[in-house]
Motif scaffolding. Structure first.
Motif, PDB file in Angstrom:
ATOM      1  N   ILE A 216       0.835  -1.204   0.000  1.00  0.00           N
ATOM      2  CA  ILE A 216       0.000   0.000   0.000  1.00  0.00           C
ATOM      3  C   ILE A 216       0.867   1.250   0.000  1.00  0.00           C
ATOM      4  CG2 ILE A 216      -1.632   1.327   1.403  1.00  0.00           C
ATOM      5  CD1 ILE A 216      -2.791  -1.387   2.333  1.00  0.00           C
ATOM      6  N   ALA A 217       1.927   1.238   0.810  1.00  0.00           N
ATOM      7  CA  ALA A 217       2.821   2.396   0.874  1.00  0.00           C
ATOM      8  C   ALA A 217       3.504   2.639  -0.463  1.00  0.00           C
ATOM      9  CB  ALA A 217       3.855   2.186   1.970  1.00  0.00           C
ATOM     10  N   ALA A 218       3.921   1.550  -1.126  1.00  0.00           N
ATOM     11  CA  ALA A 218       4.601   1.683  -2.416  1.00  0.00           C
ATOM     12  C   ALA A 218       3.662   2.244  -3.480  1.00  0.00           C
ATOM     13  CB  ALA A 218       5.151   0.322  -2.863  1.00  0.00           C
ATOM     14  N   LYS A 219       2.413   1.770  -3.451  1.00  0.00           N
ATOM     15  CA  LYS A 219       1.446   2.242  -4.441  1.00  0.00           C
ATOM     16  C   LYS A 219       1.111   3.709  -4.248  1.00  0.00           C
ATOM     17  CE  LYS A 219      -0.897  -2.095  -5.578  1.00  0.00           C
ATOM     18  NZ  LYS A 219      -2.183  -2.835  -5.531  1.00  0.00           N
ATOM     19  N   ALA A 220       1.177   4.175  -3.025  1.00  0.00           N
ATOM     20  CA  ALA A 220       0.834   5.569  -2.744  1.00  0.00           C
ATOM     21  C   ALA A 220       1.991   6.528  -3.022  1.00  0.00           C
ATOM     22  CB  ALA A 220       0.390   5.708  -1.293  1.00  0.00           C
ATOM     23  N   ASP A 221       3.186   5.997  -3.257  1.00  0.00           N
ATOM     24  CA  ASP A 221       4.362   6.843  -3.462  1.00  0.00           C
ATOM     25  C   ASP A 221       4.398   7.372  -4.892  1.00  0.00           C
ATOM     26  OD1 ASP A 221       6.710   8.163  -3.103  1.00  0.00           O
ATOM     27  OD2 ASP A 221       7.963   6.385  -3.351  1.00  0.00           O
ATOM     28  N   ILE A 222       4.485   8.692  -5.086  1.00  0.00           N
ATOM     29  CA  ILE A 222       4.533   9.300  -6.425  1.00  0.00           C
ATOM     30  C   ILE A 222       5.911   9.910  -6.696  1.00  0.00           C
ATOM     31  CG2 ILE A 222       2.052   9.756  -6.517  1.00  0.00           C
ATOM     32  CD1 ILE A 222       2.723  12.694  -5.789  1.00  0.00           C
ATOM     33  N   ARG A 223       6.922   9.459  -5.925  1.00  0.00           N
ATOM     34  CA  ARG A 223       8.262  10.000  -6.109  1.00  0.00           C
ATOM     35  C   ARG A 223       8.752   9.800  -7.548  1.00  0.00           C
ATOM     36  NH1 ARG A 223      10.528  13.740  -4.209  1.00  0.00           N
ATOM     37  NH2 ARG A 223      10.637  14.225  -6.407  1.00  0.00           N
ATOM     38  N   GLU A 224       8.520   8.609  -8.088  1.00  0.00           N
ATOM     39  CA  GLU A 224       8.996   8.300  -9.440  1.00  0.00           C
ATOM     40  C   GLU A 224       8.313   9.198 -10.472  1.00  0.00           C
ATOM     41  OE1 GLU A 224       9.243   4.453 -12.476  1.00  0.00           O
ATOM     42  OE2 GLU A 224       8.640   4.186 -10.385  1.00  0.00           O
ATOM     43  N   GLU A 225       7.014   9.398 -10.323  1.00  0.00           N
ATOM     44  CA  GLU A 225       6.276  10.242 -11.269  1.00  0.00           C
ATOM     45  C   GLU A 225       6.749  11.695 -11.196  1.00  0.00           C
ATOM     46  OE1 GLU A 225       4.394   6.556 -10.971  1.00  0.00           O
ATOM     47  OE2 GLU A 225       4.811   7.956  -9.338  1.00  0.00           O
ATOM     48  N   LEU A 226       6.977  12.191  -9.982  1.00  0.00           N
ATOM     49  CA  LEU A 226       7.447  13.571  -9.826  1.00  0.00           C
ATOM     50  C   LEU A 226       8.833  13.756 -10.441  1.00  0.00           C
ATOM     51  CD1 LEU A 226       6.262  14.364  -6.186  1.00  0.00           C
ATOM     52  CD2 LEU A 226       5.256  15.174  -8.326  1.00  0.00           C
ATOM     53  N   ASP A 227       9.687  12.745 -10.310  1.00  0.00           N
ATOM     54  CA  ASP A 227      11.027  12.825 -10.916  1.00  0.00           C
ATOM     55  C   ASP A 227      10.930  12.891 -12.437  1.00  0.00           C
ATOM     56  OD1 ASP A 227      12.258  12.814  -8.473  1.00  0.00           O
ATOM     57  OD2 ASP A 227      12.729  10.662  -8.489  1.00  0.00           O
ATOM     58  N   ARG A 228      10.018  12.085 -13.013  1.00  0.00           N
ATOM     59  CA  ARG A 228       9.862  12.099 -14.469  1.00  0.00           C
ATOM     60  C   ARG A 228       9.260  13.416 -14.950  1.00  0.00           C
ATOM     61  NH1 ARG A 228       8.914   6.242 -14.280  1.00  0.00           N
ATOM     62  NH2 ARG A 228       6.670   6.574 -13.965  1.00  0.00           N
ATOM     63  N   ILE A 229       8.335  13.968 -14.176  1.00  0.00           N
ATOM     64  CA  ILE A 229       7.764  15.270 -14.541  1.00  0.00           C
ATOM     65  C   ILE A 229       8.859  16.341 -14.545  1.00  0.00           C
ATOM     66  CG2 ILE A 229       6.267  17.132 -13.696  1.00  0.00           C
ATOM     67  CD1 ILE A 229       4.288  14.953 -12.805  1.00  0.00           C
ATOM     68  N   ALA A 230       9.739  16.296 -13.548  1.00  0.00           N
ATOM     69  CA  ALA A 230      10.855  17.261 -13.497  1.00  0.00           C
ATOM     70  C   ALA A 230      11.759  17.096 -14.709  1.00  0.00           C
ATOM     71  CB  ALA A 230      11.647  17.074 -12.206  1.00  0.00           C
ATOM     72  N   SER A 231      12.005  15.838 -15.114  1.00  0.00           N
ATOM     73  CA  SER A 231      12.836  15.581 -16.296  1.00  0.00           C
ATOM     74  C   SER A 231      12.172  16.114 -17.570  1.00  0.00           C
ATOM     75  CB  SER A 231      13.087  14.069 -16.425  1.00  0.00           C
ATOM     76  OG  SER A 231      13.763  13.779 -17.631  1.00  0.00           O
ATOM     77  N   HIS A 232      10.850  15.928 -17.691  1.00  0.00           N
ATOM     78  CA  HIS A 232      10.131  16.424 -18.871  1.00  0.00           C
ATOM     79  C   HIS A 232      10.149  17.954 -18.928  1.00  0.00           C
ATOM     80  CE1 HIS A 232       9.125  12.365 -19.406  1.00  0.00           C
ATOM     81  NE2 HIS A 232       7.953  12.325 -18.825  1.00  0.00           N
ATOM     82  N   ILE A 233      10.042  18.585 -17.765  1.00  0.00           N
ATOM     83  CA  ILE A 233      10.092  20.055 -17.724  1.00  0.00           C
ATOM     84  C   ILE A 233      11.443  20.547 -18.242  1.00  0.00           C
ATOM     85  CG2 ILE A 233      10.173  22.053 -16.172  1.00  0.00           C
ATOM     86  CD1 ILE A 233       8.128  20.584 -14.402  1.00  0.00           C
ATOM     87  N   ALA A 234      12.518  19.897 -17.800  1.00  0.00           N
ATOM     88  CA  ALA A 234      13.865  20.295 -18.249  1.00  0.00           C
ATOM     89  C   ALA A 234      14.010  20.105 -19.758  1.00  0.00           C
ATOM     90  CB  ALA A 234      14.912  19.479 -17.498  1.00  0.00           C
ATOM     91  N   GLN A 235      13.510  18.972 -20.281  1.00  0.00           N
ATOM     92  CA  GLN A 235      13.594  18.720 -21.718  1.00  0.00           C
ATOM     93  C   GLN A 235      12.800  19.747 -22.512  1.00  0.00           C
ATOM     94  OE1 GLN A 235      13.196  14.520 -23.079  1.00  0.00           O
ATOM     95  NE2 GLN A 235      13.042  14.040 -20.896  1.00  0.00           N
ATOM     96  N   ALA A 236      11.589  20.061 -22.038  1.00  0.00           N
ATOM     97  CA  ALA A 236      10.743  21.024 -22.745  1.00  0.00           C
ATOM     98  C   ALA A 236      11.409  22.400 -22.793  1.00  0.00           C
ATOM     99  CB  ALA A 236       9.379  21.120 -22.074  1.00  0.00           C
ATOM    100  N   ARG A 237      11.978  22.828 -21.663  1.00  0.00           N
ATOM    101  CA  ARG A 237      12.636  24.136 -21.635  1.00  0.00           C
ATOM    102  C   ARG A 237      13.845  24.161 -22.574  1.00  0.00           C
ATOM    103  NH1 ARG A 237      12.241  24.936 -15.068  1.00  0.00           N
ATOM    104  NH2 ARG A 237      10.279  26.125 -15.044  1.00  0.00           N
ATOM    105  N   GLU A 238      14.568  23.060 -22.620  1.00  0.00           N
ATOM    106  CA  GLU A 238      15.730  22.994 -23.504  1.00  0.00           C
ATOM    107  C   GLU A 238      15.306  23.080 -24.969  1.00  0.00           C
ATOM    108  OE1 GLU A 238      19.543  20.061 -24.486  1.00  0.00           O
ATOM    109  OE2 GLU A 238      18.019  19.456 -23.036  1.00  0.00           O
ATOM    110  N   LEU A 239      14.248  22.348 -25.339  1.00  0.00           N
ATOM    111  CA  LEU A 239      13.766  22.376 -26.723  1.00  0.00           C
ATOM    112  C   LEU A 239      13.270  23.766 -27.107  1.00  0.00           C
ATOM    113  CD1 LEU A 239      11.802  18.996 -26.917  1.00  0.00           C
ATOM    114  CD2 LEU A 239      13.854  19.590 -28.218  1.00  0.00           C
ATOM    115  N   ILE A 240      12.507  24.385 -26.227  1.00  0.00           N
ATOM    116  CA  ILE A 240      11.986  25.726 -26.525  1.00  0.00           C
ATOM    117  C   ILE A 240      13.132  26.721 -26.666  1.00  0.00           C
ATOM    118  CG2 ILE A 240      10.583  27.629 -25.614  1.00  0.00           C
ATOM    119  CD1 ILE A 240       8.859  25.433 -24.215  1.00  0.00           C
ATOM    120  N   GLY A 241      14.170  26.555 -25.845  1.00  0.00           N
ATOM    121  CA  GLY A 241      15.328  27.442 -25.944  1.00  0.00           C
ATOM    122  C   GLY A 241      16.084  27.281 -27.252  1.00  0.00           C
ATOM    123  N   LYS A 242      16.192  26.042 -27.750  1.00  0.00           N
ATOM    124  CA  LYS A 242      16.894  25.807 -29.013  1.00  0.00           C
ATOM    125  C   LYS A 242      16.078  26.274 -30.211  1.00  0.00           C
ATOM    126  CE  LYS A 242      19.717  21.836 -27.580  1.00  0.00           C
ATOM    127  NZ  LYS A 242      19.962  20.389 -27.776  1.00  0.00           N
TER     128      LYS A 242
END
Length: 295
Positions: A216-242
């Motif tokens: 139950i604790a593992a299913k409730a953890d969104i750490r992995e999703e938040l890390d991927r969202i942070a990675s997507h934000i960085a990629q999007a900003r880099e693409l828009i900058g280029k």
């Protein structure tokens, strides 16, 4: 390299010899590049150059290109087709002896199809060659204006997309700091669920109960999703900058954002975290809608 929108409009005018012409270009969203030309008869040879130049300057979008041309001081000549007129008069004479009818009038004869012919003025090959070269130059001018307008809109879109990234980042930080993600909150929820299990049955396996609690604790953890969202934000900003033709890549990132945010919402068992996820989902949808306009 600047961003470009796929929507735009441009006009250009030109004249050469007896010809005056106008190009009108309009572009809208599309998966690829599609140039749709509308040319008057006799000007078909402009098509090859127009498609070549559009392919060099544009990557995506449906472009409607209309070319209108008028020839000044070129009056059409009206001519009587003597052969047709003679044949009509002969038939009229033959019918006059057979039926009681009024003799045909002049305007009646001239109104018969084929008696009057409208003859277009003869064109001059050299004048036409120079005019077509001028029309090609006018198309290039209109295309450059269209590209400039698409880039201006692209710059504005880029600013909007960066704002959306800031909003998603802010909401992701709020989700990470949500009280429902704190260890004590998770322990409290697990304690409630354990108590419910004990109340339902006096016989239980302690090891199994521990495993279920960890699951139950593992299913409730969104750490992995938040890390991927942070990675997507960085990629999007880099693409828009280029800049450049990045619309498809940003659209893919928008789908990835949507997937991660949906997972966060499905894992949430806290009202504040759920509300934050729904807000983030709205911003992601706004981001994706704007991305659809990028080249």
């Amino acid at each position: 390299m600047a961003l470009s929108s796929m929507t735009g409009f441009a006009r250009s005018h030109g004249a050469s010899g007896p010809y005056a012409f106008e190009w009108e270009l309009k572009s809208v969203n599309a998966k690829g590049l599609d140039l749709r030309l509308r040319l008057p008869p006799g000007w078909d040879e402009l098509e090859a150059h127009a498609k070549k130049r559009a392919g060099e300057l544009l990557s995506r979008g449906t472009v409607y290109a209309n070319f209108n041309v008028k020839r000044a001081n070129a009056l059409s000549a009206v001519r009587i087709n003597e052969d047709v007129l003679a044949a009509v008069v002969k038939v009229a004479g033959q019918l006059a002896g057979k039926i009681d009818a009024v003799a045909p009038s002049v305007d009646g004869l001239l109104g018969i199809k084929g008696v009057i012919e409208v003859v277009e003025p003869e064109s001059d090959e050299e004048e036409d060659r120079v005019a077509k070269a001028a029309a090609i130059a006018a198309f290039d001018e209109a295309l450059q204006n269209l590209v400039a307008m698409r880039r201006r809109e692209g710059i504005a879109l880029g600013q909007v997309l960066l704002q959306r990234m800031d909003e998603i980042e802010r909401l992701a930080k709020r989700a990470e700091a949500a009280p429902g993600r704190k260890p004590e909150a998770i322990r409290a929820r697990l304690a409630e669920q354990v108590a419910a299990l004990l109340e339902a049955s006096e016989r239980f396996d302690a090891d199994r109960l521990t495993q279920e609690a960890l699951l139950i604790a593992a299913k409730a953890d969104i750490r992995e999703e938040l890390d991927r969202i942070a990675s997507h934000i960085a990629q999007a900003r880099e693409l828009i900058g280029k800049g450049g033709p990045i619309g498809r890549r940003l659209d893919f990132l928008a789908q990835e954002f949507h997937r991660e945010v949906n997972t966060c919402c499905s894992k949430s068992n806290d009202i504040e975290l759920t509300n934050t996820g729904l807000e983030m989902k709205t911003v992601v949808e706004q981001f994706r809608e704007q991305v659809q306009n990028l080249e």
